[in-house]
Design a protein around this motif. Structure first.
Motif, PDB file in Angstrom:
ATOM      1  N   MET A 182      47.887  50.568  79.054  1.00 41.58           N
ATOM      2  CA  MET A 182      46.725  49.720  78.873  1.00 41.58           C
ATOM      3  C   MET A 182      46.547  48.851  80.111  1.00 41.58           C
ATOM      4  O   MET A 182      47.501  48.609  80.853  1.00 41.58           O
ATOM      5  N   ARG A 183      45.315  48.391  80.295  1.00 41.36           N
ATOM      6  CA  ARG A 183      45.040  47.367  81.317  1.00 41.36           C
ATOM      7  C   ARG A 183      44.338  46.218  80.618  1.00 41.36           C
ATOM      8  O   ARG A 183      43.278  46.404  80.016  1.00 41.36           O
ATOM      9  N   ALA A 258      41.485  45.329  76.853  1.00 38.64           N
ATOM     10  CA  ALA A 258      41.460  44.147  75.987  1.00 38.64           C
ATOM     11  C   ALA A 258      41.521  42.887  76.835  1.00 38.64           C
ATOM     12  O   ALA A 258      41.966  42.906  77.986  1.00 38.64           O
ATOM     13  N   VAL A 259      41.039  41.799  76.253  1.00 37.91           N
ATOM     14  CA  VAL A 259      41.317  40.454  76.758  1.00 37.91           C
ATOM     15  C   VAL A 259      42.357  39.874  75.809  1.00 37.91           C
ATOM     16  O   VAL A 259      42.110  39.745  74.605  1.00 37.91           O
ATOM     17  N   THR A 269      37.980  31.023  69.483  1.00 38.59           N
ATOM     18  CA  THR A 269      36.768  30.659  70.217  1.00 38.59           C
ATOM     19  C   THR A 269      36.250  31.815  71.065  1.00 38.59           C
ATOM     20  O   THR A 269      35.047  32.113  71.060  1.00 38.59           O
ATOM     21  N   VAL A 270      37.132  32.488  71.804  1.00 46.88           N
ATOM     22  CA  VAL A 270      36.691  33.579  72.670  1.00 46.88           C
ATOM     23  C   VAL A 270      36.109  34.729  71.848  1.00 46.88           C
ATOM     24  O   VAL A 270      35.117  35.348  72.232  1.00 46.88           O
ATOM     25  N   LYS A 271      36.703  34.999  70.701  1.00 40.69           N
ATOM     26  CA  LYS A 271      36.163  36.042  69.823  1.00 40.69           C
ATOM     27  C   LYS A 271      34.766  35.672  69.316  1.00 40.69           C
ATOM     28  O   LYS A 271      34.009  36.547  68.908  1.00 40.69           O
ATOM     29  N   ASP A 272      34.442  34.386  69.366  1.00 39.56           N
ATOM     30  CA  ASP A 272      33.149  33.902  68.878  1.00 39.56           C
ATOM     31  C   ASP A 272      32.135  33.694  70.005  1.00 39.56           C
ATOM     32  O   ASP A 272      31.051  33.169  69.771  1.00 39.56           O
ATOM     33  N   TYR A 273      32.464  34.106  71.227  1.00 43.58           N
ATOM     34  CA  TYR A 273      31.543  33.926  72.353  1.00 43.58           C
ATOM     35  C   TYR A 273      30.174  34.547  72.079  1.00 43.58           C
ATOM     36  O   TYR A 273      29.138  34.016  72.502  1.00 43.58           O
ATOM     37  N   GLY A 274      30.151  35.692  71.418  1.00 40.00           N
ATOM     38  CA  GLY A 274      28.872  36.351  71.134  1.00 40.00           C
ATOM     39  C   GLY A 274      27.945  35.467  70.329  1.00 40.00           C
ATOM     40  O   GLY A 274      26.733  35.397  70.601  1.00 40.00           O
ATOM     41  N   THR A 294      38.293  40.956  72.773  1.00 37.16           N
ATOM     42  CA  THR A 294      39.363  39.957  72.720  1.00 37.16           C
ATOM     43  C   THR A 294      40.310  40.202  71.555  1.00 37.16           C
ATOM     44  O   THR A 294      39.880  40.460  70.424  1.00 37.16           O
ATOM     45  N   ARG A 295      41.620  40.067  71.840  1.00 33.75           N
ATOM     46  CA  ARG A 295      42.622  40.319  70.815  1.00 33.75           C
ATOM     47  C   ARG A 295      43.784  39.344  70.973  1.00 33.75           C
ATOM     48  O   ARG A 295      44.153  38.966  72.091  1.00 33.75           O
ATOM     49  N   ASP A 296      44.332  38.949  69.861  1.00 35.49           N
ATOM     50  CA  ASP A 296      45.550  38.139  69.898  1.00 35.49           C
ATOM     51  C   ASP A 296      46.695  39.003  70.413  1.00 35.49           C
ATOM     52  O   ASP A 296      46.709  40.223  70.223  1.00 35.49           O
ATOM     53  N   ILE A 297      47.673  38.387  71.033  1.00 31.04           N
ATOM     54  CA  ILE A 297      48.810  39.118  71.587  1.00 31.04           C
ATOM     55  C   ILE A 297      49.514  39.961  70.520  1.00 31.04           C
ATOM     56  O   ILE A 297      49.984  41.072  70.802  1.00 31.04           O
ATOM     57  N   THR A 298      49.582  39.479  69.279  1.00 28.84           N
ATOM     58  CA  THR A 298      50.259  40.250  68.236  1.00 28.84           C
ATOM     59  C   THR A 298      49.484  41.512  67.877  1.00 28.84           C
ATOM     60  O   THR A 298      50.083  42.529  67.514  1.00 28.84           O
TER      61      THR A 298
END
Length: 435
Positions: A182-183, A258-259, A269-274, A294-298
């Motif tokens: 992944m990148r 992914a971010v 918040t980032v997931k809600d940027y849209g 965007t995804r949480d590290i887990t």
């Protein structure tokens, strides 16, 4: 809930969105049982249902915010426990964010309150200024008895010492170990970089060890959550756009899968940027694309598949589920599953749905309520008799550690250790049992 906004009012995108949210509320009151401030205070106005009525009255009447409305909205943690409980899917998060923006626009706070909020909005998202302010706080502790209540609480939360700044937070690319699977772009954050830079270092080690190329993008910085939840929309949107531009450049360049966010408050918040930038035609599409990426590290580690190499660490972990992760992002079981897969014995914390009282700037702006929630959380954690506490948000880590003697760690620090990384300093005496 019936509403009576005029057609002229509904032409405003913010009012239109809040109208839809308000109309979903059926006054059932289920939210009161899980609202931390209602549990503490027992005042209907300090419950989601009560705040919804106050916000409806303020917005529907086109009124300037009143002191009463401001007081009760300010007491809201934005923990979003009410959204988990609500059977009608009322998006309280978007409603209270709109209310805060309206308050910021129409209400003149007392001078000291304005100054404090402006200082926090300027300092916390800026790692250099934040580090400098924490050094000043050491001096402030000597004169704490002379300080106003809120400033005294701020000084008390400042750590006795600060770790050195980490080189991993500057823009660069960390190559994957072995074959690249992944990148990803990683948000390094703002306060976390100062308070515990080892979290980002552990995240990078964990990801690269599992085949991720990790990009710290040029131009990315604070996610905007701190100022967004203070009602400072212009500032929050500017920070969001800077991140979107930085990550879009990577997405359109070498590509991104992914971010990755390792602070759940930022992730929500980032997931809600849209949604945040939905009315900006120049940014709406890019914001939605980044939010979806965007995804949480887990979440990322679940997809990659955890590869423990150290065997079973002799550590029992109490898992504290950050509100922004369990209520904001609806990620509940995954972190505990990963910790268990890594070999840790994981214990649930009683009253896990209740906030620890950190909530961004809440522990600085509402120190008394925050301290009550922290003490309640610490008591529940202590009842587990665990060796350490794991959580996925820097605010929770700082808040809980201020009242607890056990080591309080980010989940990634434990996962990094269990998959070949260094033992966290606070667990240096706990030797992993090798397989």
């Amino acid at each position: 809930m019936q509403t009576s906004f005029t057609l002229a009012q509904l032409a405003d995108p913010g009012i239109a969105a809040s109208n839809e949210i308000l109309r979903k509320c059926v006054h059932c009151g289920f939210c009161t049982a899980t609202c931390p401030t209602y549990v503490l205070l027992g005042d209907e106005r300090d419950s989601p249902r009560g705040r919804i009525y106050l916000i409806k009255q303020m917005l529907e009447g086109g009124q300037d915010a009143t002191e009463e409305t401001v007081r009760h909205v300010d007491r809201c943690l934005s923990c979003l426990s009410c959204m988990t409980t609500c059977p009608s899917s009322v998006n309280y998060m978007h409603l209270v964010d709109h209310a805060r923006a309206h308050i910021e626009e129409t209400y003149k706070r007392p001078l000291m309150d304005r100054l404090l909020r402006n200082v926090l909005a300027r300092v916390l998202p800026n790692p250099g200024l934040f580090r400098f302010s924490l050094r000043l706080a050491k001096v402030g502790k000597l004169f704490a008895f002379m300080l106003p209540k809120k400033l005294k609480a701020m000084v008390a939360l400042a750590p006795a010492s600060l770790p050195p700044a980490s080189d991993v937070d500057r823009p660069q690319v960390f190559k994957a170990g072995g074959e690249r699977r992944m990148r990803v772009a990683m948000l390094t954050g703002c306060a976390q970089r100062v308070l515990d830079p080892e979290i980002n270092a552990a995240t990078i080690r964990l990801l690269t060890r599992h085949g991720c190329e990790v990009v710290v993008a040029q131009g990315a910085g604070c996610c905007g959550a701190l100022t967004h939840h203070m009602g400072k929309e212009d500032d929050a949107h500017a920070k969001a756009k800077a991140n979107i531009a930085a990550w879009t450049a990577e997405l359109e360049g070498e590509g991104l899968d992914a971010v990755v966010i390792n602070a759940s408050g930022c992730g929500t918040t980032v997931k809600d940027y849209g949604f945040m930038l939905r009315s900006d035609p120049a940014w709406a599409d890019r914001a939605a694309k980044i939010g979806a990426l965007t995804r949480d590290i887990t979440e990322v580690m679940h997809d990659l598949g955890l590869k423990p190499v150290a065997g079973l660490p002799a550590v029992t972990v109490a898992y504290h589920s950050a509100c922004s992760l369990q209520h904001g992002q609806k990620i509940t079981a995954l972190p505990k599953q990963l910790l268990s897969q890594a070999g840790f014995t994981v214990k649930d914390v009683p009253e896990a749905h209740l906030c620890c009282g950190s909530a961004g700037t809440y522990n600085l702006l509402q120190p008394e309520l925050s301290a009550q929630l922290r003490d309640r959380k610490v008591k529940n954690i202590a009842s587990t008799n665990a060796d350490a506490v794991a959580a996925g948000n820097i605010g929770c880590l700082v808040q809980i550690s201020s009242g607890l003697n056990q080591p309080v760690l980010h989940t990634v620090q434990l996962l990094d250790w269990a998959t070949g990384g260094p033992a966290p300093k606070s667990l240096a005496g706990k030797t992993a049992i090798t397989s």
